[in-house]
Design an enzyme around this catalytic site. Structure first.
Site, PDB file in Angstrom:
ATOM      1  N   LYS A 158       0.829  -1.211   0.000  1.00  0.00           N
ATOM      2  CA  LYS A 158       0.000   0.000   0.000  1.00  0.00           C
ATOM      3  C   LYS A 158       0.860   1.257   0.000  1.00  0.00           C
ATOM      4  O   LYS A 158       1.933   1.282   0.593  1.00  0.00           O
ATOM      5  CB  LYS A 158      -0.912   0.007   1.238  1.00  0.00           C
ATOM      6  CG  LYS A 158      -1.886  -1.161   1.255  1.00  0.00           C
ATOM      7  CD  LYS A 158      -2.596  -1.317   2.576  1.00  0.00           C
ATOM      8  CE  LYS A 158      -3.588  -0.193   2.832  1.00  0.00           C
ATOM      9  NZ  LYS A 158      -4.390  -0.498   4.054  1.00  0.00           N
ATOM     10  N   HIS A 235     -12.595  -0.539  -4.013  1.00  0.00           N
ATOM     11  CA  HIS A 235     -12.235   0.038  -2.710  1.00  0.00           C
ATOM     12  C   HIS A 235     -12.968   1.345  -2.417  1.00  0.00           C
ATOM     13  O   HIS A 235     -12.561   2.105  -1.563  1.00  0.00           O
ATOM     14  CB  HIS A 235     -10.717   0.258  -2.583  1.00  0.00           C
ATOM     15  CG  HIS A 235      -9.914  -0.981  -2.801  1.00  0.00           C
ATOM     16  ND1 HIS A 235     -10.109  -2.125  -2.078  1.00  0.00           N
ATOM     17  CD2 HIS A 235      -8.922  -1.260  -3.678  1.00  0.00           C
ATOM     18  CE1 HIS A 235      -9.268  -3.053  -2.505  1.00  0.00           C
ATOM     19  NE2 HIS A 235      -8.548  -2.563  -3.480  1.00  0.00           N
ATOM     20  N   ARG A 291     -11.501  14.288   8.901  1.00  0.00           N
ATOM     21  CA  ARG A 291     -12.527  15.187   8.343  1.00  0.00           C
ATOM     22  C   ARG A 291     -13.892  14.544   8.514  1.00  0.00           C
ATOM     23  O   ARG A 291     -13.998  13.416   8.978  1.00  0.00           O
ATOM     24  CB  ARG A 291     -12.256  15.376   6.854  1.00  0.00           C
ATOM     25  CG  ARG A 291     -12.173  14.018   6.177  1.00  0.00           C
ATOM     26  CD  ARG A 291     -12.209  14.074   4.683  1.00  0.00           C
ATOM     27  NE  ARG A 291     -11.785  12.818   4.091  1.00  0.00           N
ATOM     28  CZ  ARG A 291     -12.563  11.778   3.864  1.00  0.00           C
ATOM     29  NH1 ARG A 291     -13.840  11.824   4.161  1.00  0.00           N
ATOM     30  NH2 ARG A 291     -12.086  10.672   3.326  1.00  0.00           N
TER      31      ARG A 291
HETATM   32  P1  ADP Z   1      -7.521   4.357   0.872  1.00  0.00           P
HETATM   33  O1  ADP Z   1      -6.980   5.427   1.750  1.00  0.00           O
HETATM   34  O2  ADP Z   1      -6.900   4.357  -0.483  1.00  0.00           O
HETATM   35  O3  ADP Z   1      -9.026   4.344   0.851  1.00  0.00           O
HETATM   36  P2  ADP Z   1      -7.468   2.168   2.846  1.00  0.00           P
HETATM   37  O4  ADP Z   1      -6.258   1.784   3.609  1.00  0.00           O
HETATM   38  O5  ADP Z   1      -8.516   2.922   3.597  1.00  0.00           O
HETATM   39  O6  ADP Z   1      -7.038   2.967   1.514  1.00  0.00           O
HETATM   40  O7  ADP Z   1      -8.120   0.881   2.218  1.00  0.00           O
HETATM   41  C1  ADP Z   1      -9.223   0.950   1.358  1.00  0.00           C
HETATM   42  C2  ADP Z   1      -9.840  -0.413   1.156  1.00  0.00           C
HETATM   43  O8  ADP Z   1      -8.854  -1.336   0.628  1.00  0.00           O
HETATM   44  C3  ADP Z   1     -10.346  -1.083   2.427  1.00  0.00           C
HETATM   45  O9  ADP Z   1     -11.639  -0.665   2.780  1.00  0.00           O
HETATM   46  C4  ADP Z   1     -10.298  -2.541   1.987  1.00  0.00           C
HETATM   47  O10 ADP Z   1     -11.378  -2.825   1.133  1.00  0.00           O
HETATM   48  C5  ADP Z   1      -9.019  -2.638   1.162  1.00  0.00           C
HETATM   49  N1  ADP Z   1      -7.843  -2.985   2.024  1.00  0.00           N
HETATM   50  C6  ADP Z   1      -6.947  -2.122   2.568  1.00  0.00           C
HETATM   51  N2  ADP Z   1      -6.032  -2.784   3.331  1.00  0.00           N
HETATM   52  C7  ADP Z   1      -6.332  -4.100   3.266  1.00  0.00           C
HETATM   53  C8  ADP Z   1      -5.787  -5.308   3.859  1.00  0.00           C
HETATM   54  N3  ADP Z   1      -4.724  -5.293   4.658  1.00  0.00           N
HETATM   55  N4  ADP Z   1      -6.397  -6.491   3.572  1.00  0.00           N
HETATM   56  C9  ADP Z   1      -7.493  -6.530   2.759  1.00  0.00           C
HETATM   57  N5  ADP Z   1      -8.048  -5.445   2.173  1.00  0.00           N
HETATM   58  C10 ADP Z   1      -7.497  -4.242   2.421  1.00  0.00           C
END
Ligand code: ADP
Length: 447
Positions: A158, A235, A291
């Site tokens: 990520k 997502h 926010r």
């Molecule tokens: P962003 O800031 O881009 O929205 P997030 O970290 O909030 O990223 O993650 C967005 C989505 O990605 C989560 O709601 C989930 O669906 C998927 N996701 C993120 N991290 C994981 C993980 N460790 N395992 C499985 N899915 C993940």
């Protein structure tokens, strides 16, 4: 209390904030691009200032123009809504330097949470459970392989600067890892100008559950329960509920109390959302948004508390109007995000809305900035409205939602309304039995 608030946003959220200001007896100024001269928030505001041409970079993201609009109109605070400048620490700092209050947390807290590696580290230090993974950024294949072997495959790479679901790559085996690492890095570099990435365990069937928190900036923190946002596409959230069909009252107060204490210890000010993945009874922190969220109305529906009023109160130094023991959860609420998009392919469908009729009755709220005859400009997000339905329990809420969706009419453009009409009749949705992959699988089947 503030005399005049400038709203640095557009669409339904600009109108949402404007309504809260009016209820508090505060004068309103809105800024808008030349593409939004006909927007509802511009019509309803006390004053409006055109700050530039349609592209966001030259208008809604143009800090100099917005500060100038504050100076010209004598606004003493800015509400950023969500998106645009709402999580821009530099904007918060510049406003502070001009003695204008940013309705949100400090620039420093925005900065910490905007860097996901730093956010995760901070969350861990504050006693919030996190997803197992690397301690910091990973750039070498060797290091990535070592961490991945330790936490076990599958893993997800990520972007530290990530947002909107971009810059994430899953590796199911060691053979996928090098490519995943390189593509995540180059995507992150291109999208965010920062190629720092980190690794965490990829959870296979989690739900997305987030906790609404508030800090008063003076060491007090409260939580407003959780929202379940597991129904996602690429997502991105599509349907949100409060409470989560997966949690019981004990789990709710356990995770809520952990979050409220963390917010108090951080000395955080204003609204925030702590996002978790939830699997097999365990919570795993993924990020914090500093926010107001798009889906905040479901929390308002079950608590009866106006979160924008609270944001404004806290920012003006008046503190929160409620203590934790005053916050009670009543019934169930669901929000559907109505986008001007094809309901199957999700390609944007801008154009003129020839007819717009919203449902009504007990327990129905429609937050939208559009109207019959409104021409949707092609430059911005495709969200045109949100339908929020409240019932005494989830069954009543679903029945009411079905009825409300039947009444909703948007002609002239394509919208995601037909998708929600399908979902509301689906047995898995009726049972609350879905995880973050459910919607993608359902769409792929093309039923
Ligand atoms: P962003 O800031 O881009 O929205 P997030 O970290 O909030 O990223 O993650 C967005 C989505 O990605 C989560 O709601 C989930 O669906 C998927 N996701 C993120 N991290 C994981 C993980 N460790 N395992 C499985 N899915 C993940």
């Amino acid at each position: 209390m503030f005399q005049k608030i400038l709203i640095a946003n557009r669409g339904e959220i600009a109108l949402r904030v404007l309504r809260a200001c009016k209820e508090l007896g505060i004068q309103t100024v809105v800024v808008h691009s030349t593409a939004d001269s006909d927007a509802m928030h511009v019509r309803l505001a006390d004053e409006s200032v055109c700050i530039g041409p349609p592209p966001s970079r030259e208008s809604y993201l143009n800090i100099h123009q917005i500060v100038a609009a504050c100076e010209i109109t004598g606004a003493d605070a800015v509400h950023p809504g969500y998106g645009f400048l709402s999580e821009n620490a530099k904007f918060a700092d510049i406003l502070a330097a001009h003695n204008i209050t940013f309705i949100g947390p400090s620039g420093d807290h925005i900065r910490i949470m905007g860097d996901k590696i730093e956010a995760k580290r901070t969350a861990k230090r504050l006693g919030i459970p996190v997803v197992p993974g690397s301690d910091g950024a990973i750039s070498e294949d060797k290091e990535a392989k070592r961490v991945a072997a330790e936490i076990g495959y599958p893993v997800i790479i990520k972007a530290s600067a990530g947002g909107g679901g971009r810059g994430m790559k899953v590796a199911h085996t060691e053979a996928d890892l090098e490519v995943a690492l390189q593509t995540a890095k180059s995507e992150a570099g291109a999208a965010f100008g920062d190629d720092a990435v980190y690794i965490e365990k990829y959870l296979q069937k989690p739900r997305h559950i987030e906790v609404q928190v508030f800090g008063d900036g003076a060491g007090r923190g409260v939580h407003f329960g959780e929202r379940d946002c597991s129904l996602q596409r690429r997502h991105q959230k599509v349907w949100e509920e409060a409470n989560s069909p997966a949690l019981n009252a004990e789990e709710r107060s356990r995770i809520g109390d952990i979050c409220a204490k963390a917010i108090a210890d951080l000395g955080y000010s204003g609204a925030g959302t702590i996002e978790f993945l939830y699997e097999n009874g365990e919570f795993y922190f993924i990020e914090m948004n500093t926010r107001l969220q798009v889906e905040h109305p479901v929390t308002e529906a079950i608590t009866g508390i106006d979160l924008v009023h609270e944001q404004i109160r806290v920012a003006s130094g008046g503190g929160l109007s409620v203590r934790q023991e005053d916050i009670k959860f009543n019934g169930h609420a669901i929000e559907c995000r109505i986008n001007a998009e094809d309901p199957r392919t999700f390609t944007p469908s801008p154009g003129t809305i020839t007819h717009f009729h919203t449902p009504g009755g007990l327990g129905i709220r429609v937050d939208s900035g559009v109207y019959s005859g409104y021409k949707i400009p092609p430059y911005y997000d495709s969200l045109i409205g949100k339908l929020i339905v409240h019932g005494r329990n989830r069954v009543e809420c679903m029945m009411r939602l079905r009825r409300a969706l039947d009444e909703f009419v948007v002609d002239g453009i394509k919208t995601t309304l037909p998708l929600f009409r399908d979902l509301v009749g689906n047995p898995d949705i009726a049972n609350g039995d879905y995880d973050i992959h459910w919607l993608e699988k359902y769409l792929a089947k093309g039923e």
